[in-house]
Scaffold this active site. Sequence first.
Site, PDB file in Angstrom:
ATOM      1  N   HIS A  86       1.080  -1.295  -0.022  1.00 48.74           N
ATOM      2  CA  HIS A  86       0.203   0.180   0.151  1.00 48.74           C
ATOM      3  C   HIS A  86       1.104   1.222  -0.189  1.00 48.74           C
ATOM      4  CE1 HIS A  86      -2.930   3.291   1.309  1.00 48.74           C
ATOM      5  NE2 HIS A  86      -2.106   3.257   2.159  1.00 48.74           N
ATOM      6  N   GLU A  87       1.703   1.052   1.025  1.00 44.58           N
ATOM      7  CA  GLU A  87       2.652   2.441   1.002  1.00 44.58           C
ATOM      8  C   GLU A  87       3.292   2.437  -0.505  1.00 44.58           C
ATOM      9  OE1 GLU A  87       2.882   4.582   3.624  1.00 44.58           O
ATOM     10  OE2 GLU A  87       1.159   3.119   4.258  1.00 44.58           O
ATOM     11  N   GLU A 121      -5.450   7.246  -1.385  1.00 38.70           N
ATOM     12  CA  GLU A 121      -5.134   6.195  -0.468  1.00 38.70           C
ATOM     13  C   GLU A 121      -6.338   4.619  -1.030  1.00 38.70           C
ATOM     14  OE1 GLU A 121      -3.819   5.659   2.321  1.00 38.70           O
ATOM     15  OE2 GLU A 121      -2.643   7.236   2.388  1.00 38.70           O
ATOM     16  N   ASP A 131      -4.481   1.472  -1.961  1.00 37.22           N
ATOM     17  CA  ASP A 131      -5.140   0.458  -1.457  1.00 37.22           C
ATOM     18  C   ASP A 131      -4.962  -0.808  -3.036  1.00 37.22           C
ATOM     19  OD1 ASP A 131      -5.249   0.231   1.240  1.00 37.22           O
ATOM     20  OD2 ASP A 131      -7.786   0.966   0.934  1.00 37.22           O
TER      21      ASP A 131
END
Length: 415
Positions: A266-267, A341, A345
């Site tokens: 995710h990061e 975000e 994801d």
Amino acid sequence: MLGTFVIAYCFYFLFNIYTSFMQVGFVQNAKNLKPVILSDDKYKTAANYTIEKERVAILSTLYDFVIFFLWIKFGLGFLDSIITTQELWLKAIIFVDAFIIINWILGLPFDLYSTFKLNKKYGFSNMTTKLYIMDTLKTGVLFLVFGSIVIAAISFIIQTFPMWWIWGFVFIFAVIILINMLYPVIRDKMFDKFEPLKDKELEEKINNLLNEVGFKSSGVFSVDASKRDNRLNAYFGGLGSTKRVVLFDTLIEKLSHNELLAVLGHELGHFKNGDILKNIGIMGFIMFIFFAIFGNLGDEIFLGLNISNEPYAIITVFLMFSPILSFFLMPLMSLISRHNEYAADEFGSNLQTKEDLVSALLKLANENKSFPLSHPLYIFFYYSHPPLVERFKELGYDVHSDSQSALKDEFNLNV
């Protein structure tokens, strides 16, 4: 001009109070509904923590409101009258440092309550009195040394350049970039203990993941975050040659390899989507606007505050009123952040699997006692991350359905 700023501050204050009360009422009702995402006991615990934290925020906002008006009616003028040095750079250092330190002292009761009462009550804080004092002293030294240098430099720029706000922006923006570069190094040397991962299998998996997306770092480290707090987290710190992957020891303990890789995926999605550079660009644009506004204030605002239109006053006015301008930009910034975000994801779930990411998010929510529901207006203004309910929906899972227990069974979630 001062009147405009004061009216904006009053609106900012009232809206903060209103949204906090709406949030408390919403969570108070939601905690009696059928739990979603969290286990039954942690659902109610997370709701209670959210409510208590928001009530503290309400009291803090009321307290700050009183302090704000004390500053503009009496405090700034009094501070100006007792600092008599004629050296403008020195007066800027003394005045601004004193302003910041006094505000810190006045806000200390809320910080102490949150750290030693509220967060300990809910099993987050492991902070000791000794560690708190040591952290405070180290932070204070860093502020007094480097903060004073920055204040003196800005004071010099204001005195030297007719359009000082352009050069002031360039200087501060460069300082922020430098701080981001040095942040993990400073944390390592002064606050946390960074160590190479002891789990070499995990380290190899992480390095393979980084190589897959072309992310070059100076290493993967574990940090002893549990000495302060039990919450789970991970981050990519630094810029350029100082860039590193940092995993909280709490995260390594609670998550499986695949779950941890999904969180890092995710990061890495933020990295691959260019979110870091985009955020720096947006921050730079907003800061430039702020400098343009505060660099062209008339004498009227300073007369209203009983201080002179000098470097120390300009810096202080900037510190007092820039958060209000930031507040009006929050919905847009939050919207952009939530969009990023969702995209991260998707990227993370493709690097691993949706099951791994859902499993990791569920464990993070339970361990961090993150209440999964919030008032829509509160989300609109303050949420940089989408609510977990919405994130799960985007990942293809309906947490409102009766199949939530089946979801846990499917992913073997022991929470």
